[in-house]
Design a protein around this motif. Structure first.
Motif, PDB file in Angstrom:
ATOM      1  N   CYS A  81       0.820  -1.208   0.000  1.00  0.00           N
ATOM      2  CA  CYS A  81       0.000   0.000   0.000  1.00  0.00           C
ATOM      3  C   CYS A  81       0.855   1.260   0.000  1.00  0.00           C
ATOM      4  O   CYS A  81       1.788   1.384   0.788  1.00  0.00           O
ATOM      5  N   GLY A  83      -0.217   4.063   0.919  1.00  0.00           N
ATOM      6  CA  GLY A  83      -0.630   4.900   2.043  1.00  0.00           C
ATOM      7  C   GLY A  83       0.012   4.486   3.355  1.00  0.00           C
ATOM      8  O   GLY A  83       0.571   5.314   4.070  1.00  0.00           O
ATOM      9  N   CYS A  84      -0.071   3.195   3.673  1.00  0.00           N
ATOM     10  CA  CYS A  84       0.359   2.763   5.002  1.00  0.00           C
ATOM     11  C   CYS A  84       1.515   1.759   4.961  1.00  0.00           C
ATOM     12  O   CYS A  84       2.035   1.390   6.010  1.00  0.00           O
ATOM     13  N   CYS A 102      -4.401   0.017  -0.040  1.00  0.00           N
ATOM     14  CA  CYS A 102      -5.284  -0.958   0.576  1.00  0.00           C
ATOM     15  C   CYS A 102      -6.684  -0.338   0.693  1.00  0.00           C
ATOM     16  O   CYS A 102      -6.859   0.872   0.510  1.00  0.00           O
ATOM     17  N   CYS A 105      -6.926   2.689   3.117  1.00  0.00           N
ATOM     18  CA  CYS A 105      -6.362   3.946   2.655  1.00  0.00           C
ATOM     19  C   CYS A 105      -7.175   4.498   1.483  1.00  0.00           C
ATOM     20  O   CYS A 105      -7.330   5.710   1.355  1.00  0.00           O
TER      21      CYS A 105
HETATM   22 ZN   LIG Z   1      -3.027   1.293   3.327  1.00  0.00          ZN
END
Ligand SMILES: [Zn+2]
Length: 110
Positions: A81, A83-84, A102, A105
């Motif tokens: 991901c 984002g994270c 994901c 996110c």
């Molecule tokens: Zn994520």
């Protein structure tokens, strides 16, 4: 699996680029709408253009995702991901091979 991903992403990218090309093609052959137009025709055309713009925006966004996924496949972060940094669920990647975030996110961004 990596080869598959590259092939899937390349195919999707080509498909999107073809669709974008159609949408952005000069609309010179719309059938002489400029001649003898009645009230209403221009409105219908404007609505048509608006939906094309919306479709275009969606295609561009998807295209950007595919490009990003291709970059990730190249640098070895595919499936992680953006984002994270956690792995993206396998079933999500199966449904959306160009997913770069994901579900959590993605939902946060939307
Ligand atoms: Zn994520």
């Amino acid at each position: 699996m990596t080869d598959d991903v590259h092939a899937v992403l390349a195919a999707k990218r080509a498909e999107l680029e073809a669709e974008i090309a159609v949408l952005t093609a000069p609309s010179g052959d719309l059938g002489g709408i400029g001649f003898g137009k009645r009230v209403g025709e221009g409105t219908a055309l404007a609505v048509e253009r608006l939906s094309q713009v919306a479709a275009h925006d969606r295609l561009r966004a998807l295209h950007a995702d595919v490009l990003r996924a291709q970059a990730k496949a190249d640098d070895g972060t595919y499936g992680v991901c953006d984002g994270c940094g956690e792995p993206i669920a396998a079933d999500r990647l199966e449904a959306l091979p160009w997913a770069t975030r994901c579900i959590t996110c993605q939902a946060r961004r939307a």
